[in-house]
Write a protein that holds these residues in place. Structure first.
Motif, PDB file in Angstrom:
ATOM      1  N   UNK A 151       0.830  -1.203   0.000  1.00 44.06           N
ATOM      2  CA  UNK A 151       0.000   0.000   0.000  1.00 44.06           C
ATOM      3  C   UNK A 151       0.870   1.261   0.000  1.00 44.06           C
ATOM      4  N   UNK A 152       1.929   1.251   0.814  1.00 41.66           N
ATOM      5  CA  UNK A 152       2.855   2.391   0.829  1.00 41.66           C
ATOM      6  C   UNK A 152       3.522   2.557  -0.536  1.00 41.66           C
ATOM      7  N   UNK A 153       3.940   1.437  -1.129  1.00 44.52           N
ATOM      8  CA  UNK A 153       4.604   1.503  -2.430  1.00 44.52           C
ATOM      9  C   UNK A 153       3.657   2.060  -3.495  1.00 44.52           C
ATOM     10  N   UNK A 154       2.393   1.665  -3.449  1.00 41.00           N
ATOM     11  CA  UNK A 154       1.413   2.185  -4.412  1.00 41.00           C
ATOM     12  C   UNK A 154       1.239   3.698  -4.261  1.00 41.00           C
ATOM     13  N   UNK A 155       1.192   4.181  -3.008  1.00 40.14           N
ATOM     14  CA  UNK A 155       1.039   5.617  -2.771  1.00 40.14           C
ATOM     15  C   UNK A 155       2.257   6.391  -3.296  1.00 40.14           C
ATOM     16  N   UNK A 156       3.440   5.818  -3.093  1.00 40.16           N
ATOM     17  CA  UNK A 156       4.659   6.473  -3.564  1.00 40.16           C
ATOM     18  C   UNK A 156       4.675   6.553  -5.082  1.00 40.16           C
ATOM     19  N   UNK A 157       4.346   5.433  -5.726  1.00 45.35           N
ATOM     20  CA  UNK A 157       4.354   5.421  -7.192  1.00 45.35           C
ATOM     21  C   UNK A 157       3.267   6.327  -7.754  1.00 45.35           C
ATOM     22  N   UNK A 158       2.141   6.459  -7.034  1.00 46.42           N
ATOM     23  CA  UNK A 158       1.050   7.315  -7.502  1.00 46.42           C
ATOM     24  C   UNK A 158       1.450   8.785  -7.534  1.00 46.42           C
ATOM     25  N   UNK A 159       2.492   9.164  -6.780  1.00 52.01           N
ATOM     26  CA  UNK A 159       2.945  10.551  -6.771  1.00 52.01           C
ATOM     27  C   UNK A 159       3.814  10.879  -7.987  1.00 52.01           C
ATOM     28  N   UNK A 169       5.578  -2.968 -12.167  1.00 52.12           N
ATOM     29  CA  UNK A 169       6.086  -4.031 -11.296  1.00 52.12           C
ATOM     30  C   UNK A 169       7.532  -3.772 -10.885  1.00 52.12           C
ATOM     31  N   UNK A 170       8.362  -3.348 -11.835  1.00 52.18           N
ATOM     32  CA  UNK A 170       9.759  -3.058 -11.527  1.00 52.18           C
ATOM     33  C   UNK A 170       9.869  -1.874 -10.573  1.00 52.18           C
ATOM     34  N   UNK A 171       9.033  -0.864 -10.771  1.00 51.93           N
ATOM     35  CA  UNK A 171       9.048   0.318  -9.895  1.00 51.93           C
ATOM     36  C   UNK A 171       8.682  -0.068  -8.468  1.00 51.93           C
ATOM     37  N   UNK A 172       7.613  -0.856  -8.317  1.00 54.82           N
ATOM     38  CA  UNK A 172       7.178  -1.258  -6.981  1.00 54.82           C
ATOM     39  C   UNK A 172       8.250  -2.092  -6.283  1.00 54.82           C
ATOM     40  N   UNK A 173       8.929  -2.946  -7.034  1.00 54.73           N
ATOM     41  CA  UNK A 173       9.998  -3.761  -6.443  1.00 54.73           C
ATOM     42  C   UNK A 173      11.137  -2.877  -5.945  1.00 54.73           C
ATOM     43  N   UNK A 178      13.921  -0.125  -1.382  1.00 55.37           N
ATOM     44  CA  UNK A 178      14.374   1.095  -0.690  1.00 55.37           C
ATOM     45  C   UNK A 178      13.813   1.158   0.726  1.00 55.37           C
ATOM     46  N   UNK A 179      12.545   0.770   0.896  1.00 57.99           N
ATOM     47  CA  UNK A 179      11.952   0.789   2.241  1.00 57.99           C
ATOM     48  C   UNK A 179      12.601  -0.263   3.136  1.00 57.99           C
ATOM     49  N   UNK A 215      15.255   2.773 -10.577  1.00 55.58           N
ATOM     50  CA  UNK A 215      16.387   1.878 -10.749  1.00 55.58           C
ATOM     51  C   UNK A 215      17.707   2.595 -10.484  1.00 55.58           C
ATOM     52  N   UNK A 216      17.840   3.837 -10.939  1.00 53.69           N
ATOM     53  CA  UNK A 216      19.071   4.616 -10.749  1.00 53.69           C
ATOM     54  C   UNK A 216      19.109   5.346  -9.413  1.00 53.69           C
ATOM     55  N   UNK A 217      18.101   5.107  -8.555  1.00 50.35           N
ATOM     56  CA  UNK A 217      18.044   5.690  -7.210  1.00 50.35           C
ATOM     57  C   UNK A 217      18.126   7.224  -7.246  1.00 50.35           C
TER      58      UNK A 217
END
Length: 284
Positions: A151-159, A169-173, A178-179, A215-217
């Motif tokens: 859920x946290x990962x979805x909120x982060x990606x939604x921003x 999928x790669x972004x969420x991973x 990172x978390x 991916x590149x942080x």
């Protein structure tokens, strides 16, 4: 260099890959008793390739937890460098990385009570079904924690700017990784929002798609900047409270501008006493 200290640290969990990387670098500089570590935070940053703020924050955490102890200082070209000691007792108290040993071989009562499908001898059931047997019924795993992380990962990606989303999928991973390193979800979300604001006017040829960005942080610079801003705000707040405390102790005319909320903050910080407040004409 001490193999004893390095092995002790290598066999313990420190909470994140960043913390482990820094403690292993320090262990490489220690004597057998953990002492004599003489290297600046800048040196740690250059050799580990971590951010300066990350190194400073991690060293502060180790000092607070007692894993590191300041034992003195040595002069250098930039002034002085703190000498540290790794407290081996604290390190050995941490959770080990080794998996618990599982006993195998014959036992006193080797007969298993589970339902078997193989041949039986004198009423003794055969071995239980293997996990991949088609008739094996698996219990659903508990996924409360995984659901919270997702859920946290979805909120982060939604921003992230929606026109640059790619490879969800790669972004969420990458976000979840990172978390796991100890990055707070809210810090990561604010980093994404800051990038979205900074790149709002970019043309398509200059934007970074989300999979490459995570991916590149690219978020790391924003997170470190946020930490620096918080440290500056904390330092400014401490300076302001100290100035107010001086006004109160000196019965300065500017005391009349101190608000009740600031008075409560000063009392909580133990920078002033009730007697000083009363002498300055202030109420708690």
């Amino acid at each position: 260099m001490s193999w004893r200290v390095a092995n002790t640290c290598a066999e313990r969990k420190f909470g994140s890959a960043t913390r482990k990387q820094i403690i292993m670098f320090l262990a490489d500089k220690a004597s057998d008793d953990g002492s004599g570590i003489w290297c600046s935070k800048g040196t740690i940053q250059r050799h580990t390739e971590l951010g300066e703020t990350t190194v400073k924050r991690t060293v502060r955490e180790f000092l607070k937890e007692g894993i590191l102890v300041e034992t003195g200082a040595r002069t250098c070209k930039n002034g002085f460098t703190v000498v540290y000691r790794i407290d081996l007792a604290k390190v050995e108290a941490l959770e080990p990385t080794a998996e618990p040993e599982i006993e195998t071989g014959s036992t006193v009562a080797p007969v298993q009570s589970g339902p078997g499908t193989g041949a039986t001898v004198a009423g003794v059931p055969g071995p239980p079904r293997p996990p991949n047997h088609p008739k094996t019924i698996h219990k659903p795993p508990t996924r409360k924690r995984e659901a919270a992380v997702s859920e946290d990962a979805d909120k982060i990606l939604a921003a992230y700017p929606p026109d640059r989303l790619r490879g969800k999928a790669a972004c969420l991973a990458q976000i979840e990784e990172a978390m796991k390193e100890g990055i707070a979800p809210e810090d990561l979300r604010q980093a994404v929002q800051a990038y979205a604001t900074d790149s709002a006017g970019f043309t398509r040829s200059k934007v970074c798609f989300s999979d490459n960005w995570f991916q590149s942080r690219r978020w790391q610079a924003y997170v470190e900047r946020q930490a620096e801003d918080r440290e500056k705000a904390t330092a400014l707040g401490a300076d302001h409270r100290a100035r107010l405390a001086c006004w109160i102790s000196d019965n300065h005319p500017m005391c009349k501008h101190i608000t009740p909320r600031q008075v409560a903050d000063l009392l909580a910080s133990k920078l002033v006493t009730q007697a000083q407040l009363q002498a300055a004409g202030l109420r708690s």
